[in-house]
Motif scaffolding. Structure first.
Motif, PDB file in Angstrom:
ATOM      1  N   PHE A 144       0.809  -1.220   0.000  1.00 54.59           N
ATOM      2  CA  PHE A 144       0.000   0.000   0.000  1.00 54.59           C
ATOM      3  C   PHE A 144       0.847   1.276   0.000  1.00 54.59           C
ATOM      4  N   SER A 145       2.149   1.123  -0.163  1.00 52.75           N
ATOM      5  CA  SER A 145       3.072   2.269  -0.195  1.00 52.75           C
ATOM      6  C   SER A 145       2.869   3.185   1.015  1.00 52.75           C
ATOM      7  N   CYS A 146       2.918   2.575   2.175  1.00 50.69           N
ATOM      8  CA  CYS A 146       2.783   3.340   3.413  1.00 50.69           C
ATOM      9  C   CYS A 146       3.815   2.819   4.415  1.00 50.69           C
ATOM     10  N   VAL A 147       3.868   3.442   5.561  1.00 50.76           N
ATOM     11  CA  VAL A 147       4.804   3.014   6.597  1.00 50.76           C
ATOM     12  C   VAL A 147       4.147   1.909   7.435  1.00 50.76           C
ATOM     13  N   PRO A 148       4.943   1.011   8.027  1.00 50.53           N
ATOM     14  CA  PRO A 148       4.377  -0.059   8.851  1.00 50.53           C
ATOM     15  C   PRO A 148       3.526   0.450  10.015  1.00 50.53           C
ATOM     16  N   SER A 149       3.843   1.639  10.519  1.00 49.27           N
ATOM     17  CA  SER A 149       3.033   2.173  11.623  1.00 49.27           C
ATOM     18  C   SER A 149       1.590   2.437  11.177  1.00 49.27           C
ATOM     19  N   GLN A 150       1.382   2.686   9.887  1.00 52.79           N
ATOM     20  CA  GLN A 150       0.016   2.856   9.362  1.00 52.79           C
ATOM     21  C   GLN A 150      -0.743   1.531   9.470  1.00 52.79           C
ATOM     22  N   ILE A 151      -0.059   0.444   9.191  1.00 50.91           N
ATOM     23  CA  ILE A 151      -0.657  -0.883   9.311  1.00 50.91           C
ATOM     24  C   ILE A 151      -1.000  -1.137  10.780  1.00 50.91           C
ATOM     25  N   ASN A 152      -0.072  -0.803  11.684  1.00 52.89           N
ATOM     26  CA  ASN A 152      -0.321  -0.957  13.124  1.00 52.89           C
ATOM     27  C   ASN A 152      -1.551  -0.166  13.543  1.00 52.89           C
ATOM     28  N   TYR A 153      -1.673   1.059  13.040  1.00 52.69           N
ATOM     29  CA  TYR A 153      -2.810   1.914  13.385  1.00 52.69           C
ATOM     30  C   TYR A 153      -4.121   1.254  12.957  1.00 52.69           C
ATOM     31  N   VAL A 154      -4.175   0.760  11.733  1.00 54.71           N
ATOM     32  CA  VAL A 154      -5.398   0.125  11.229  1.00 54.71           C
ATOM     33  C   VAL A 154      -5.754  -1.088  12.074  1.00 54.71           C
ATOM     34  N   ILE A 155      -4.757  -1.908  12.366  1.00 51.78           N
ATOM     35  CA  ILE A 155      -5.014  -3.126  13.138  1.00 51.78           C
ATOM     36  C   ILE A 155      -5.465  -2.785  14.554  1.00 51.78           C
ATOM     37  N   SER A 156      -4.811  -1.819  15.182  1.00 51.58           N
ATOM     38  CA  SER A 156      -5.135  -1.510  16.574  1.00 51.58           C
ATOM     39  C   SER A 156      -6.460  -0.759  16.737  1.00 51.58           C
ATOM     40  N   THR A 157      -6.930  -0.096  15.693  1.00 53.88           N
ATOM     41  CA  THR A 157      -8.186   0.644  15.820  1.00 53.88           C
ATOM     42  C   THR A 157      -9.374  -0.030  15.148  1.00 53.88           C
ATOM     43  N   ARG A 158      -9.139  -0.805  14.123  1.00 54.25           N
ATOM     44  CA  ARG A 158     -10.241  -1.390  13.358  1.00 54.25           C
ATOM     45  C   ARG A 158     -10.460  -2.876  13.636  1.00 54.25           C
ATOM     46  N   PHE A 159      -9.485  -3.524  14.266  1.00 53.36           N
ATOM     47  CA  PHE A 159      -9.581  -4.958  14.530  1.00 53.36           C
ATOM     48  C   PHE A 159      -9.397  -5.221  16.021  1.00 53.36           C
ATOM     49  N   THR A 160     -10.305  -4.681  16.804  1.00 58.09           N
ATOM     50  CA  THR A 160     -10.225  -4.800  18.261  1.00 58.09           C
ATOM     51  C   THR A 160     -11.098  -5.951  18.744  1.00 58.09           C
ATOM     52  N   LEU A 161     -10.873  -6.356  19.977  1.00 59.41           N
ATOM     53  CA  LEU A 161     -11.680  -7.411  20.580  1.00 59.41           C
ATOM     54  C   LEU A 161     -13.143  -6.983  20.661  1.00 59.41           C
ATOM     55  N   GLU A 162     -13.378  -5.714  20.988  1.00 61.96           N
ATOM     56  CA  GLU A 162     -14.755  -5.209  21.064  1.00 61.96           C
ATOM     57  C   GLU A 162     -15.467  -5.311  19.724  1.00 61.96           C
ATOM     58  N   LYS A 163     -14.701  -5.217  18.640  1.00 62.78           N
ATOM     59  CA  LYS A 163     -15.296  -5.301  17.314  1.00 62.78           C
ATOM     60  C   LYS A 163     -15.333  -6.733  16.787  1.00 62.78           C
ATOM     61  N   GLY A 164     -14.902  -7.687  17.628  1.00 59.55           N
ATOM     62  CA  GLY A 164     -15.027  -9.087  17.257  1.00 59.55           C
ATOM     63  C   GLY A 164     -13.803  -9.699  16.615  1.00 59.55           C
ATOM     64  N   TYR A 165     -12.630  -9.149  16.911  1.00 61.51           N
ATOM     65  CA  TYR A 165     -11.397  -9.681  16.333  1.00 61.51           C
ATOM     66  C   TYR A 165     -10.383  -9.973  17.428  1.00 61.51           C
ATOM     67  N   LEU A 166      -9.629 -11.035  17.221  1.00 60.03           N
ATOM     68  CA  LEU A 166      -8.535 -11.380  18.107  1.00 60.03           C
ATOM     69  C   LEU A 166      -7.251 -11.189  17.311  1.00 60.03           C
ATOM     70  N   VAL A 167      -6.335 -10.385  17.848  1.00 61.51           N
ATOM     71  CA  VAL A 167      -5.087 -10.077  17.148  1.00 61.51           C
ATOM     72  C   VAL A 167      -3.926 -10.622  17.951  1.00 61.51           C
ATOM     73  N   GLU A 168      -3.085 -11.398  17.289  1.00 63.84           N
ATOM     74  CA  GLU A 168      -1.850 -11.901  17.882  1.00 63.84           C
ATOM     75  C   GLU A 168      -0.710 -11.319  17.057  1.00 63.84           C
ATOM     76  N   SER A 169       0.386 -11.025  17.718  1.00 64.64           N
ATOM     77  CA  SER A 169       1.482 -10.378  17.025  1.00 64.64           C
ATOM     78  C   SER A 169       2.812 -10.956  17.475  1.00 64.64           C
ATOM     79  N   LYS A 170       3.710 -11.124  16.519  1.00 66.53           N
ATOM     80  CA  LYS A 170       5.081 -11.524  16.829  1.00 66.53           C
ATOM     81  C   LYS A 170       5.980 -10.546  16.086  1.00 66.53           C
TER      82      LYS A 170
END
Length: 153
Positions: free
Chosen positions: A35-61
């Motif tokens: 997407f020609s963006c910085v990795p922190s943009q990906i982090n932002y999307v994941i942390s705000t749009r894919f939350t437990l409250e919204k029905g997503y479980l995120v694991e990260s390594k």
């Protein structure tokens, strides 16, 4: 034009929808390159749009072989949905948790967009102009009452 966060979210949801398990595993850097963006943009999307409250479980390594695994948590069937909602809501519910649950119900097509908008407006802190913890207790009671009314066939 939609912003990059919306585009990334839509892309992730589309590949998740294609996954038979409802789980995807991505690499931040690869997605950032796509997407020609910085990795922190990906982090932002994941942390705000894919939350437990919204029905997503995120694991990260993190690290060289690091990944992000996102899994959609399915709501239980209609027979146990009532119990699940009581357990999820509890005796108090903050505004973020309420909005997340509404989002999850909307995504699962259990409620309509109109019902979601009504629920958001009724449970907002501007409408429930009380001090904590009374506001969160009232929000929980309102959410339970609305959902029981909507889900009883």
């Amino acid at each position: 034009m939609r912003n990059i966060s919306d585009i990334i979210e839509k892309y992730l949801k589309s590949i998740m929808h294609e996954s038979p398990e409802g789980t995807i595993e991505i690499q931040r850097n690869d997605l950032a390159d796509k997407f020609s963006c910085v990795p922190s943009q990906i982090n932002y999307v994941i942390s705000t749009r894919f939350t437990l409250e919204k029905g997503y479980l995120v694991e990260s390594k993190r690290g060289g072989g690091g990944y992000v695994r996102i899994r959609k948590i399915e709501l239980p069937g209609p027979t146990s949905l009532h119990t699940h909602l009581h357990q999820t809501i509890g005796n108090e519910m903050g505004q973020a948790a309420a909005e997340g649950l509404i989002y999850q119900l909307l995504e699962a097509r259990i409620i309509t967009e109109r019902e979601a908008n009504l629920m958001r407006s009724v449970t907002s802190r501007e409408v429930l102009a009380l001090k904590l913890p009374y506001r969160d207790e009232l929000r929980a009671r309102i959410m339970k009452a609305m959902l029981i009314s909507l889900l009883v066939k």
